[in-house]
Write an enzyme that holds these catalytic residues in place. Sequence first.
Site, PDB file in Angstrom:
ATOM      1  N   HIS A  32       0.888  -1.263  -0.219  1.00 61.11           N
ATOM      2  CA  HIS A  32       0.043   0.083  -0.024  1.00 61.11           C
ATOM      3  C   HIS A  32       0.843   1.193  -0.079  1.00 61.11           C
ATOM      4  O   HIS A  32       0.536   2.393  -0.385  1.00 61.11           O
ATOM      5  CB  HIS A  32      -0.941   0.028   1.305  1.00 61.11           C
ATOM      6  N   ASP A  59     -10.245  -7.882 -18.439  1.00 59.11           N
ATOM      7  CA  ASP A  59     -10.374  -8.793 -19.455  1.00 59.11           C
ATOM      8  C   ASP A  59      -9.089  -8.855 -19.978  1.00 59.11           C
ATOM      9  O   ASP A  59      -8.469  -8.205 -20.591  1.00 59.11           O
ATOM     10  CB  ASP A  59     -11.768  -8.575 -20.759  1.00 59.11           C
TER      11      ASP A  59
END
Length: 462
Positions: A167, A405
Amino acid sequence: MASNNSVNILEVCRVNPLPSSLASATPSSLPLTFFDILWLRFPPVERVFFYETPPTNATFLNSIVPKLKHSLCLTLQNFLTLAGNIIWPPESHKPIISYKEGDAVSLTVAESNANFYHLSGNNFVEAVEYHPLVPDLATSHEHAPVLALQVTMFSNCGFCIGITAHHTVLDGKSLTMFRKLWAHLCKLGGNALSLVPELIPSFDRMVIKDPAGIEAIYLNQLLNLDGPHNKSLKVWEQKTPPNVVRGTFELTRTKLEKLRQLMTSILGENNNQEQPVHYISKLTLTCAYTWVCLAKAERQRVNNLICLWINADARPRLEPPMPDNYFGNCLTGCAAIAERNDLLGEKGVAVAVKAISEAIRSLDYVVLKGAENWLSLLLNVKKDNISDGVPEIAGSPRFELYNTDFGWGKPVKVELISIDKTGGICVSDSRDGTGGIEIGLFLKKREMEVFASVFAKGLEVL
């Protein structure tokens, strides 16, 4: 062949950025800003994408994995620091992200005998069942890798991609840029950067201003944490609470619109028409409805005032606004506060909408208000067990998770795994792409059952 619960590790490889003239424009080291330093010792972000593409072993190993590796090499040309490490040089007053030739991203290739449809469905799943699907990001006191990836095949059902990211180096928006570019290059093949200029990151740290000296405050706190002059980079190990399950819920576009109409009417009546009710966003409605359901599911808790923490992108809120493609952390946040009895009342969702709306609007005027105290607040929450603290909203529908995708169709399920260690309510776009919002959370099984019942019952009246 090693094993990890239901996962067998087939290969652990190192993926290097593909040499290219493009990489020369990408910095090999970056200083951390106070937005980054805030997360230095906190657990990484873990997410899993499930794809229902039944591959054979040969297809998986000879087609899917090689395409993912090659497109990752291309993607890292523009994100060199993701292949590097966080270090704290002796001569530096603060940590930096450093990449040197030979650094690479760890990619684990695995197979699992777990039930693909159980993990990728909407049923309740024990939180720990997802853990073998995300790779470890092994940090030490001296250095911390930035990114690790894992691709896991399920026999004749599909596969998943697990992402573990530090992070300190990037927030959700930055990780989205990397993920979208990787998927884009994998699906189209070759170098198609000219088609997606918005996914090319900006690493300009000069746009971050710190007139209040927030960076110095954070560094001083970290250096004096657990002893003087502590430059440790080892992240804290947070444990998933026992007997907790993950659940996925959805507010469809139709239900959200009906809920908006109802809330606008109620708030308009309470407002006595003195001023018009502001447009209520889908995200505000989702957070409000979920917050109320959560309060009802945890009815045994006795606190009068309860709080919901909302993370928000600071890029457009700073003055001057920052580039939309700024790469790094740039998060701010606000707290919505309400009395528990009000949330449990007949107009509880309207109370929640008002509290959340007011909190979010406050960010337009005081985006960094109280920022000098953010780290100390996080440290106190960590000390008290972060997963039992104030629930926070993680993620965003704008990340378009279900549009990821890689060439084998859109994911059938996306899970933010790390919320079961750090606490949180994950929100994202819905998998059917019709404009709804998906909610992911973890609770003890009995509380999850109550939450599900309350959630469904409340929607019946809409």
